[in-house]
Scaffold this motif. Structure first.
Motif, PDB file in Angstrom:
ATOM      1  N   GLN A   4       0.821  -1.214   0.000  1.00 24.42           N
ATOM      2  CA  GLN A   4       0.000   0.000   0.000  1.00 24.42           C
ATOM      3  C   GLN A   4       0.850   1.258   0.000  1.00 24.42           C
ATOM      4  O   GLN A   4       0.541   2.241  -0.690  1.00 24.42           O
ATOM      5  CB  GLN A   4      -0.938  -0.010   1.215  1.00 24.42           C
ATOM      6  N   VAL A   5       1.951   1.248   0.760  1.00 17.49           N
ATOM      7  CA  VAL A   5       2.770   2.456   0.821  1.00 17.49           C
ATOM      8  C   VAL A   5       3.574   2.635  -0.471  1.00 17.49           C
ATOM      9  O   VAL A   5       3.797   3.780  -0.923  1.00 17.49           O
ATOM     10  CB  VAL A   5       3.679   2.430   2.068  1.00 17.49           C
ATOM     11  N   ILE A   6       3.973   1.542  -1.122  1.00 10.99           N
ATOM     12  CA  ILE A   6       4.644   1.658  -2.423  1.00 10.99           C
ATOM     13  C   ILE A   6       3.689   2.231  -3.468  1.00 10.99           C
ATOM     14  O   ILE A   6       4.058   3.107  -4.251  1.00 10.99           O
ATOM     15  CB  ILE A   6       5.199   0.292  -2.871  1.00 10.99           C
ATOM     16  N   GLU A   7       2.457   1.755  -3.477  1.00  6.08           N
ATOM     17  CA  GLU A   7       1.471   2.287  -4.412  1.00  6.08           C
ATOM     18  C   GLU A   7       1.182   3.760  -4.119  1.00  6.08           C
ATOM     19  O   GLU A   7       1.023   4.573  -5.041  1.00  6.08           O
ATOM     20  CB  GLU A   7       0.183   1.475  -4.352  1.00  6.08           C
ATOM     21  N   THR A   8       1.152   4.125  -2.840  1.00  9.24           N
ATOM     22  CA  THR A   8       0.958   5.531  -2.485  1.00  9.24           C
ATOM     23  C   THR A   8       2.125   6.377  -2.979  1.00  9.24           C
ATOM     24  O   THR A   8       1.930   7.493  -3.488  1.00  9.24           O
ATOM     25  CB  THR A   8       0.812   5.675  -0.963  1.00  9.24           C
ATOM     26  N   MET A   9       3.324   5.855  -2.859  1.00  9.48           N
ATOM     27  CA  MET A   9       4.487   6.572  -3.365  1.00  9.48           C
ATOM     28  C   MET A   9       4.383   6.780  -4.873  1.00  9.48           C
ATOM     29  O   MET A   9       4.671   7.865  -5.383  1.00  9.48           O
ATOM     30  CB  MET A   9       5.767   5.818  -3.010  1.00  9.48           C
ATOM     31  N   ARG A  10       3.956   5.742  -5.585  1.00  9.09           N
ATOM     32  CA  ARG A  10       3.802   5.864  -7.036  1.00  9.09           C
ATOM     33  C   ARG A  10       2.783   6.938  -7.387  1.00  9.09           C
ATOM     34  O   ARG A  10       3.032   7.798  -8.245  1.00  9.09           O
ATOM     35  CB  ARG A  10       3.380   4.519  -7.638  1.00  9.09           C
ATOM     36  N   GLN A  11       1.630   6.916  -6.722  1.00 11.68           N
ATOM     37  CA  GLN A  11       0.587   7.896  -7.005  1.00 11.68           C
ATOM     38  C   GLN A  11       1.042   9.310  -6.644  1.00 11.68           C
ATOM     39  O   GLN A  11       0.765  10.271  -7.373  1.00 11.68           O
ATOM     40  CB  GLN A  11      -0.686   7.542  -6.232  1.00 11.68           C
ATOM     41  N   THR A  12       1.727   9.443  -5.514  1.00  6.05           N
ATOM     42  CA  THR A  12       2.224  10.754  -5.099  1.00  6.05           C
ATOM     43  C   THR A  12       3.215  11.301  -6.112  1.00  6.05           C
ATOM     44  O   THR A  12       3.201  12.494  -6.456  1.00  6.05           O
ATOM     45  CB  THR A  12       2.888  10.654  -3.718  1.00  6.05           C
ATOM     46  N   GLY A  13       4.097  10.435  -6.616  1.00  3.15           N
ATOM     47  CA  GLY A  13       5.041  10.861  -7.638  1.00  3.15           C
ATOM     48  C   GLY A  13       4.349  11.307  -8.912  1.00  3.15           C
ATOM     49  O   GLY A  13       4.763  12.287  -9.555  1.00  3.15           O
ATOM     50  N   ALA A  14       3.279  10.600  -9.294  1.00  3.64           N
ATOM     51  CA  ALA A  14       2.529  10.973 -10.497  1.00  3.64           C
ATOM     52  C   ALA A  14       1.855  12.328 -10.317  1.00  3.64           C
ATOM     53  O   ALA A  14       1.747  13.121 -11.271  1.00  3.64           O
ATOM     54  CB  ALA A  14       1.492   9.903 -10.824  1.00  3.64           C
ATOM     55  N   ASP A  15       1.399  12.619  -9.104  1.00  3.82           N
ATOM     56  CA  ASP A  15       0.729  13.887  -8.828  1.00  3.82           C
ATOM     57  C   ASP A  15       1.705  15.057  -8.646  1.00  3.82           C
ATOM     58  O   ASP A  15       1.321  16.220  -8.786  1.00  3.82           O
ATOM     59  CB  ASP A  15      -0.119  13.769  -7.554  1.00  3.82           C
ATOM     60  N   MET A  16       2.937  14.762  -8.318  1.00  6.79           N
ATOM     61  CA  MET A  16       3.930  15.796  -8.013  1.00  6.79           C
ATOM     62  C   MET A  16       4.242  16.620  -9.269  1.00  6.79           C
ATOM     63  O   MET A  16       4.433  16.063 -10.355  1.00  6.79           O
ATOM     64  CB  MET A  16       5.207  15.128  -7.481  1.00  6.79           C
ATOM     65  N   GLN A  17       4.269  17.931  -9.117  1.00  6.99           N
ATOM     66  CA  GLN A  17       4.626  18.790 -10.244  1.00  6.99           C
ATOM     67  C   GLN A  17       6.046  18.497 -10.713  1.00  6.99           C
ATOM     68  O   GLN A  17       6.941  18.204  -9.908  1.00  6.99           O
ATOM     69  CB  GLN A  17       4.519  20.254  -9.842  1.00  6.99           C
ATOM     70  N   SER A  18       6.282  18.611 -12.008  1.00  5.35           N
ATOM     71  CA  SER A  18       7.570  18.240 -12.575  1.00  5.35           C
ATOM     72  C   SER A  18       8.712  19.080 -12.014  1.00  5.35           C
ATOM     73  O   SER A  18       9.855  18.616 -11.951  1.00  5.35           O
ATOM     74  CB  SER A  18       7.536  18.351 -14.103  1.00  5.35           C
ATOM     75  N   LYS A  19       8.424  20.318 -11.602  1.00  5.09           N
ATOM     76  CA  LYS A  19       9.505  21.169 -11.112  1.00  5.09           C
ATOM     77  C   LYS A  19      10.110  20.644  -9.815  1.00  5.09           C
ATOM     78  O   LYS A  19      11.215  21.056  -9.425  1.00  5.09           O
ATOM     79  CB  LYS A  19       9.021  22.602 -10.920  1.00  5.09           C
ATOM     80  N   TYR A  20       9.415  19.726  -9.145  1.00  3.32           N
ATOM     81  CA  TYR A  20       9.934  19.127  -7.917  1.00  3.32           C
ATOM     82  C   TYR A  20      10.582  17.765  -8.159  1.00  3.32           C
ATOM     83  O   TYR A  20      10.853  17.032  -7.205  1.00  3.32           O
ATOM     84  CB  TYR A  20       8.816  18.967  -6.888  1.00  3.32           C
ATOM     85  N   LYS A  21      10.843  17.439  -9.423  1.00  4.96           N
ATOM     86  CA  LYS A  21      11.396  16.116  -9.737  1.00  4.96           C
ATOM     87  C   LYS A  21      12.714  16.265 -10.482  1.00  4.96           C
ATOM     88  O   LYS A  21      12.807  16.081 -11.677  1.00  4.96           O
ATOM     89  CB  LYS A  21      10.368  15.295 -10.530  1.00  4.96           C
ATOM     90  N   GLU A  22      13.749  16.659  -9.734  1.00  5.81           N
ATOM     91  CA  GLU A  22      15.131  16.698 -10.206  1.00  5.81           C
ATOM     92  C   GLU A  22      15.319  17.611 -11.420  1.00  5.81           C
ATOM     93  O   GLU A  22      16.055  17.285 -12.344  1.00  5.81           O
ATOM     94  CB  GLU A  22      15.621  15.278 -10.530  1.00  5.81           C
ATOM     95  N   THR A  23      14.674  18.758 -11.361  1.00  4.00           N
ATOM     96  CA  THR A  23      14.851  19.736 -12.435  1.00  4.00           C
ATOM     97  C   THR A  23      15.546  21.012 -11.957  1.00  4.00           C
ATOM     98  O   THR A  23      15.932  21.840 -12.783  1.00  4.00           O
ATOM     99  CB  THR A  23      13.488  20.136 -13.031  1.00  4.00           C
ATOM    100  N   SER A  24      15.645  21.188 -10.636  1.00  7.76           N
ATOM    101  CA  SER A  24      16.190  22.426 -10.046  1.00  7.76           C
ATOM    102  C   SER A  24      15.384  23.644 -10.455  1.00  7.76           C
ATOM    103  O   SER A  24      15.908  24.756 -10.535  1.00  7.76           O
ATOM    104  CB  SER A  24      17.669  22.611 -10.434  1.00  7.76           C
TER     105      SER A  24
END
Length: 449
Positions: free
Chosen positions: A418-438
């Protein structure tokens, strides 16, 4: 199957997705080139463009085209190799012919386009003497040094695994049915690929590489590369801890400082482009080594067999995370890097201490749950702030998670699945600017020096 030796790879810093993966991709492209090639061009997209220079993607591409591999290149030789390429602007191909490649002109950072499969995309092109394009290949660096080629079949060699598992529920079910530990299940699957002696030797090599990285990081001082001018701290921290210990006045809480120092030593080495182990990524490379070093230096149960249980259990958990979510900061944020490493370390440490399979799973779940939502926002595109300290906290949280899980009986409300699936969903919802773009978070709110 995702093997322990897929997740734990000896390479160089500063980034498994931006350094190790691009070097592997460039090397693969080079190996496919015909003798008729006279010029090479490379284009980087997404996170590889936005943080590529700070993470060493440009240097990695050059080294890969020169025929270097992450596990073999000597970090002390890199500056000379790159200087020679800049001077000659020529790549020697496997067949003995030469192709033009000018890093300043033929390595393009595309800050606008995104390719469909993953943010970390690379397009390689090779041209003939008449200007005709001979080969075009697109590769994706999907985290942890793993590379996928666009259009290539993902089907590997068929292997009959004794205990295939795709979820923690599957894994715990196998443990209940067979009486095996999580490490025992992973070991049985590893033995479908290689001998027991080879498994043990490779696990010991991984441990030795992790400890060597800590030792080197604890010896060196100075300033880390890049514009931030971050001072190395591990050597100074160690000196203060040792001086304090000699006075017999240290407090019990100082154990956290030891763990932090071990993690910081690794990540400072990673930031300088030193030799590290992806665990499961370079950005999170300090967590598992720090917990292992804590186990060696402060726990009476340390042994070679216990270390192997640690690494095999960590690999089983890491394979579930990679299969069902991601270990890529460019895909799901730092929850996929530091969160995954802390989850793996918690599981491994609990297993090494003799925890039951359900307690090991609980330890992994606790550690991952309390990293959910963590963004990847490196200042200046460098793996220094907040990455280095983040590893220190991840290591301490992993130990706390293992300890808490072992105080219980393994029964808990939230499963690792459940927590792995939550991590996946949270990552999908996260704006791209917060995903290793600086382009968000600390990267824009802290002025770069």
């Amino acid at each position: 199957m995702i093997s322990a030796f897929d997740l734990f790879k000896i390479g160089i810093g500063p980034s498994s997705s931006h350094t190790v993966g691009p070097m592997v991709a460039a090397n693969r492209f080079r190996d496919q080139l015909p003798a008729a090639v006279i010029r090479i061009e490379v284009e980087l997209f997404g996170s590889l463009a936005w943080t590529g220079r700070g993470h060493g993607a440009d240097r990695a591409i050059c080294l890969g085209l020169l025929g270097e591999q992450p596990s073999r290149v000597d970090p002390d030789d890199i500056a000379g190799l790159l200087a020679a390429l800049s001077a000659t602007k020529t790549i020697r191909l496997p067949g003995g012919t030469a192709a033009a490649f000018d890093p300043a002109a033929d390595l393009v950072f595309n800050f606008e386009a995104l390719l469909p499969h993953h943010s970390n995309a690379m397009r390689f092109r090779a041209f003939a003497a008449d200007g005709a394009e001979l080969i075009e290949k697109v590769f994706y660096s999907i985290g942890g040094g793993f590379v996928e080629e666009e259009g290539a079949s993902r089907a590997g060699t068929s292997i009959d695994l004794p205990f295939g598992f795709a979820s923690s529920a599957d894994l715990l079910g196998i443990c209940r049915d067979t009486g095996l530990s999580i490490a025992g299940v992973q070991l049985a699957n590893e033995l479908a690929l290689r001998s027991r002696g080879e498994v043990d030797r490779n696990l010991d090599l991984i441990r030795d590489a992790m400890f060597a990285c800590i030792d080197r990081g604890l010896r060196l001082d100075g300033v880390l590369p890049g514009t931030l001018q971050v001072r190395r701290r591990a050597k100074e921290l160690l000196a203060k801890l040792e001086a304090r210990r000699l006075t017999n006045s240290s407090g019990p809480h100082e154990i956290f400082d030891w763990v932090s120092t071990f993690a910081i030593a690794v990540n400072e080495e990673n930031a300088t482009g030193g030799r590290v182990v992806t665990a499961p990524t370079n950005g999170a490379a300090g967590i598992i080594p720090a917990v292992l070093r804590y186990f060696r230096d402060f726990c009476p149960d340390y042994s070679d067999d216990a270390v192997r249980r640690f690494l095999l259990s960590a690999a089983a958990i890491g394979s579930l995370i990679k299969r069902n979510a991601s270990i890529s900061g460019a895909e799901v944020g730092c929850q996929g890097e530091v969160g995954s490493a802390a989850s793996m370390a918690a599981a491994g440490f609990a297993a090494a201490l003799g925890a039951s399979p359900s307690q090991v799973e609980n330890a992994a779940e606790i550690a991952m749950e309390h990293h959910l939502g963590m963004t990847c926002d490196p200042i200046g595109g460098l793996v220094q702030i907040p990455c280095i300290e983040r590893n220190a906290f991840g290591a301490n949280k992993a130990i706390a998670a293992a300890s808490l899980a072992m105080r219980g009986d393994g029964v808990h409300h939230v499963s690792l699945d459940q927590v792995i699936e939550t991590m996946r969903q949270t990552g999908a919802d996260m704006q791209s600017k917060y995903k290793e773009t600086s382009r968000g978070g600390l990267a824009v709110n802290v002025t770069e020096c």
